[in-house]
Structure formats: C-alpha cells, structure tokens
Design a protein around this motif. Structure first.
Motif, PDB file in Angstrom:
ATOM      1  N   THR A  25       0.828  -1.216   0.000  1.00 63.32           N
ATOM      2  CA  THR A  25       0.000   0.000   0.000  1.00 63.32           C
ATOM      3  C   THR A  25       0.859   1.260   0.000  1.00 63.32           C
ATOM      4  O   THR A  25       0.385   2.320  -0.408  1.00 63.32           O
ATOM      5  N   LYS A  26       2.092   1.152   0.434  1.00 60.54           N
ATOM      6  CA  LYS A  26       3.001   2.301   0.423  1.00 60.54           C
ATOM      7  C   LYS A  26       3.740   2.430  -0.905  1.00 60.54           C
ATOM      8  O   LYS A  26       4.577   3.302  -1.063  1.00 60.54           O
ATOM      9  N   GLY A  27       3.427   1.546  -1.855  1.00 62.65           N
ATOM     10  CA  GLY A  27       3.988   1.652  -3.183  1.00 62.65           C
ATOM     11  C   GLY A  27       5.331   0.980  -3.380  1.00 62.65           C
ATOM     12  O   GLY A  27       6.024   1.255  -4.354  1.00 62.65           O
ATOM     13  N   VAL A  28       5.708   0.084  -2.506  1.00 65.37           N
ATOM     14  CA  VAL A  28       6.979  -0.632  -2.639  1.00 65.37           C
ATOM     15  C   VAL A  28       6.767  -1.789  -3.608  1.00 65.37           C
ATOM     16  O   VAL A  28       5.759  -2.488  -3.556  1.00 65.37           O
ATOM     17  N   GLY A  29       7.726  -2.015  -4.474  1.00 65.94           N
ATOM     18  CA  GLY A  29       7.643  -3.074  -5.480  1.00 65.94           C
ATOM     19  C   GLY A  29       7.731  -4.470  -4.882  1.00 65.94           C
ATOM     20  O   GLY A  29       8.297  -4.667  -3.798  1.00 65.94           O
ATOM     21  N   LYS A  30       7.202  -5.438  -5.619  1.00 67.17           N
ATOM     22  CA  LYS A  30       7.153  -6.823  -5.131  1.00 67.17           C
ATOM     23  C   LYS A  30       8.537  -7.402  -4.854  1.00 67.17           C
ATOM     24  O   LYS A  30       8.723  -8.115  -3.873  1.00 67.17           O
ATOM     25  N   GLU A  31       9.495  -7.093  -5.729  1.00 66.97           N
ATOM     26  CA  GLU A  31      10.849  -7.637  -5.547  1.00 66.97           C
ATOM     27  C   GLU A  31      11.485  -7.078  -4.270  1.00 66.97           C
ATOM     28  O   GLU A  31      12.158  -7.796  -3.532  1.00 66.97           O
ATOM     29  N   VAL A  32      11.262  -5.796  -4.032  1.00 68.02           N
ATOM     30  CA  VAL A  32      11.822  -5.148  -2.841  1.00 68.02           C
ATOM     31  C   VAL A  32      11.158  -5.709  -1.587  1.00 68.02           C
ATOM     32  O   VAL A  32      11.828  -5.976  -0.582  1.00 68.02           O
ATOM     33  N   ILE A  33       9.855  -5.939  -1.654  1.00 65.67           N
ATOM     34  CA  ILE A  33       9.130  -6.522  -0.520  1.00 65.67           C
ATOM     35  C   ILE A  33       9.660  -7.916  -0.220  1.00 65.67           C
ATOM     36  O   ILE A  33       9.939  -8.257   0.935  1.00 65.67           O
ATOM     37  N   ALA A  34       9.811  -8.719  -1.261  1.00 60.61           N
ATOM     38  CA  ALA A  34      10.312 -10.089  -1.074  1.00 60.61           C
ATOM     39  C   ALA A  34      11.702 -10.082  -0.445  1.00 60.61           C
ATOM     40  O   ALA A  34      11.983 -10.884   0.456  1.00 60.61           O
ATOM     41  N   ALA A  35      12.567  -9.186  -0.893  1.00 61.13           N
ATOM     42  CA  ALA A  35      13.917  -9.111  -0.335  1.00 61.13           C
ATOM     43  C   ALA A  35      13.887  -8.678   1.130  1.00 61.13           C
ATOM     44  O   ALA A  35      14.633  -9.204   1.955  1.00 61.13           O
ATOM     45  N   ALA A  36      13.012  -7.740   1.461  1.00 55.86           N
ATOM     46  CA  ALA A  36      12.929  -7.255   2.841  1.00 55.86           C
ATOM     47  C   ALA A  36      12.383  -8.323   3.782  1.00 55.86           C
ATOM     48  O   ALA A  36      12.761  -8.381   4.955  1.00 55.86           O
ATOM     49  N   LEU A  37      11.504  -9.165   3.276  1.00 57.27           N
ATOM     50  CA  LEU A  37      10.884 -10.203   4.109  1.00 57.27           C
ATOM     51  C   LEU A  37      11.671 -11.511   4.123  1.00 57.27           C
ATOM     52  O   LEU A  37      11.304 -12.446   4.839  1.00 57.27           O
ATOM     53  N   ALA A  38      12.752 -11.576   3.371  1.00 60.18           N
ATOM     54  CA  ALA A  38      13.503 -12.830   3.236  1.00 60.18           C
ATOM     55  C   ALA A  38      14.059 -13.346   4.564  1.00 60.18           C
ATOM     56  O   ALA A  38      14.204 -14.552   4.748  1.00 60.18           O
ATOM     57  N   ASP A  39      14.366 -12.470   5.491  1.00 62.27           N
ATOM     58  CA  ASP A  39      14.952 -12.892   6.769  1.00 62.27           C
ATOM     59  C   ASP A  39      13.945 -13.513   7.728  1.00 62.27           C
ATOM     60  O   ASP A  39      14.329 -14.140   8.707  1.00 62.27           O
ATOM     61  N   ILE A  40      12.665 -13.318   7.467  1.00 69.67           N
ATOM     62  CA  ILE A  40      11.637 -13.873   8.357  1.00 69.67           C
ATOM     63  C   ILE A  40      11.166 -15.196   7.773  1.00 69.67           C
ATOM     64  O   ILE A  40      10.485 -15.233   6.763  1.00 69.67           O
ATOM     65  N   ALA A  60       9.313 -19.180   8.557  1.00 69.97           N
ATOM     66  CA  ALA A  60       8.147 -19.679   9.289  1.00 69.97           C
ATOM     67  C   ALA A  60       8.452 -19.878  10.767  1.00 69.97           C
ATOM     68  O   ALA A  60       7.610 -19.611  11.634  1.00 69.97           O
ATOM     69  N   THR A  61       9.662 -20.308  11.082  1.00 66.42           N
ATOM     70  CA  THR A  61      10.050 -20.524  12.477  1.00 66.42           C
ATOM     71  C   THR A  61      10.094 -19.205  13.241  1.00 66.42           C
ATOM     72  O   THR A  61       9.565 -19.118  14.352  1.00 66.42           O
ATOM     73  N   ALA A  62      10.704 -18.206  12.634  1.00 63.72           N
ATOM     74  CA  ALA A  62      10.793 -16.896  13.284  1.00 63.72           C
ATOM     75  C   ALA A  62       9.408 -16.292  13.478  1.00 63.72           C
ATOM     76  O   ALA A  62       9.121 -15.676  14.505  1.00 63.72           O
ATOM     77  N   GLU A  63       8.547 -16.494  12.495  1.00 62.19           N
ATOM     78  CA  GLU A  63       7.190 -15.963  12.595  1.00 62.19           C
ATOM     79  C   GLU A  63       6.417 -16.643  13.727  1.00 62.19           C
ATOM     80  O   GLU A  63       5.750 -15.987  14.515  1.00 62.19           O
ATOM     81  N   ARG A  64       6.564 -17.961  13.816  1.00 67.20           N
ATOM     82  CA  ARG A  64       5.881 -18.694  14.887  1.00 67.20           C
ATOM     83  C   ARG A  64       6.421 -18.280  16.261  1.00 67.20           C
ATOM     84  O   ARG A  64       5.659 -18.100  17.205  1.00 67.20           O
ATOM     85  N   GLU A  65       7.744 -18.140  16.369  1.00 67.25           N
ATOM     86  CA  GLU A  65       8.335 -17.732  17.647  1.00 67.25           C
ATOM     87  C   GLU A  65       7.827 -16.366  18.082  1.00 67.25           C
ATOM     88  O   GLU A  65       7.557 -16.147  19.262  1.00 67.25           O
ATOM     89  N   ARG A  66       7.680 -15.447  17.127  1.00 65.77           N
ATOM     90  CA  ARG A  66       7.181 -14.107  17.477  1.00 65.77           C
ATOM     91  C   ARG A  66       5.733 -14.183  17.935  1.00 65.77           C
ATOM     92  O   ARG A  66       5.337 -13.506  18.877  1.00 65.77           O
ATOM     93  N   ALA A  67       4.933 -15.024  17.290  1.00 64.55           N
ATOM     94  CA  ALA A  67       3.537 -15.211  17.700  1.00 64.55           C
ATOM     95  C   ALA A  67       3.479 -15.797  19.116  1.00 64.55           C
ATOM     96  O   ALA A  67       2.665 -15.363  19.943  1.00 64.55           O
ATOM     97  N   GLU A  68       4.355 -16.757  19.404  1.00 66.64           N
ATOM     98  CA  GLU A  68       4.400 -17.349  20.746  1.00 66.64           C
ATOM     99  C   GLU A  68       4.778 -16.306  21.790  1.00 66.64           C
ATOM    100  O   GLU A  68       4.209 -16.276  22.884  1.00 66.64           O
ATOM    101  N   GLU A  69       5.743 -15.436  21.466  1.00 66.88           N
ATOM    102  CA  GLU A  69       6.146 -14.376  22.401  1.00 66.88           C
ATOM    103  C   GLU A  69       4.986 -13.438  22.703  1.00 66.88           C
ATOM    104  O   GLU A  69       4.765 -13.047  23.862  1.00 66.88           O
ATOM    105  N   LEU A  70       4.233 -13.076  21.676  1.00 66.52           N
ATOM    106  CA  LEU A  70       3.081 -12.189  21.868  1.00 66.52           C
ATOM    107  C   LEU A  70       2.042 -12.821  22.790  1.00 66.52           C
ATOM    108  O   LEU A  70       1.538 -12.171  23.711  1.00 66.52           O
ATOM    109  N   VAL A  71       1.752 -14.088  22.546  1.00 68.31           N
ATOM    110  CA  VAL A  71       0.747 -14.783  23.350  1.00 68.31           C
ATOM    111  C   VAL A  71       1.229 -14.949  24.781  1.00 68.31           C
ATOM    112  O   VAL A  71       0.476 -14.712  25.737  1.00 68.31           O
ATOM    113  N   ARG A  72       2.494 -15.332  24.962  1.00 69.12           N
ATOM    114  CA  ARG A  72       3.038 -15.487  26.320  1.00 69.12           C
ATOM    115  C   ARG A  72       2.949 -14.179  27.098  1.00 69.12           C
ATOM    116  O   ARG A  72       2.589 -14.176  28.278  1.00 69.12           O
TER     117      ARG A  72
END
Length: 176
Positions: free
Chosen positions: A94-109, A111-123
């Motif tokens: 929505t901020k106008g960033v291109g798909k390739e740039v978005i994919a590169a920015a999200l590459a470090d996250i 499924a494991t990191a995402e799940r761990e962050r969700a667990e931290e929020l719930v805890r």
C-alpha cells in the motif's frame, strides 16, 4: 468594480524548488517511499515531470530509498509490533513498494521466526491473564488471543495452534 487577482504563475525552477521543499518537510517527519512522495506531490498539483526530477534527485542523494525503507519497516513491524510477513507485505504494498523489494525485505523472516514471534506475543498477554480454570473464561481468553494474532496478519490455523499450546503451557507453569 472588483476584479479577482490570479496568482502569479511560477517558473519551472521555482515549482521544482517548492516540490523539493515539500518532500524534505515530509521526510523530516518520517522516511517515505518514492510512491508516497509522488502521491503527495500529485495531490498538490505538481506536474509529473517536476515530480520525477525532484524524486530522482532525492533518490540520487540517498534521501529516498525504497529498499532501505522496506527493510526498516519490516524490522520494526516484526520485532516491535509483532506483525506477520503477510501483514508487513500488505502494508509495504500500500506504500507503493515493489514486489521484488518486498520479497527481499521479508527474506529474513522464515516460518520458524514468525511462529516464535507469535508465541512471544501470546506469552506476554497470558502473563497478565487470570486463569480461573473456568471453561467460559478460557474460551474468552482463547478468542481474544486468536483475534490478537489474526489482526497482526497471522493465519487462523497458526494462531489457534500457538494459543492452545501456550495456554496449556501457562496452565502447567501455574500449577507448579
């Protein structure tokens, strides 16, 4: 008889300077994408060629960098706000960033990191909840926690899995 005064027409260099000043004011508040700045310039009636020259210059000197913006947005959104990859990708889109740039920015996250962050929020939320052992109370807490995760972009399945596992772990921890 009263005549209305037309504003004096401004020269091309003056319009460019005004557009540059507007962009610099906007960038002072927070970093922005090229598309956001372009939209703001268009809203204020700057011609496309003036906007393009100003934005090209700001990009050349490093004040506008969509790749850097996306990396900062992801780092902040994931670590501080606990948002999922899906939510972050939608926000960047929505901020106008291109798909390739978005994919590169999200590459470090992953499924494991995402799940761990969700667990931290719930805890963190569960620590402040009073677990009475009442089925209605636990159902209410479960709904609230699943809602918390889904609002931050996590899938319904992942949210349910994490909440149920963390709720069981919290009950066990409080028994000890």
């Amino acid at each position: 008889m009263m005549t209305s005064c037309q504003p004096p027409s401004t020269s091309e260099p003056a319009r460019e300077e005004q557009a540059r000043a507007l962009c610099l004011r906007l960038l002072t508040a927070r970093s922005r994408t090229r598309a956001e700045l372009s939209d703001q310039l268009a809203k204020r009636g700057y011609p496309g060629d003036v906007s393009a020259r100003v934005l090209d210059r700001l990009t050349a000197v490093g004040l506008v960098d969509d790749r850097d913006f996306a990396e900062q947005w992801v780092r902040s959104g994931h670590s501080r706000a606990g948002k999922s990859k899906r939510a972050l990708a939608a926000e960047l889109h929505t901020k106008g960033v291109g798909k390739e740039v978005i994919a590169a920015a999200l590459a470090d996250i992953d499924a494991t990191a995402e799940r761990e962050r969700a667990e931290e929020l719930v805890r963190a939320k569960l620590r402040r909840e009073a677990l009475s052992g009442d089925g209605n109370d636990e159902a209410r807490i479960t709904r609230r926690l699943v809602g918390l995760l889904t609002r931050r972009g996590y899938s319904q399945n992942l949210a349910c899995e994490v909440v149920l596992a963390e709720l069981a772990a919290e009950r066990e921890r409080r028994r000890v």
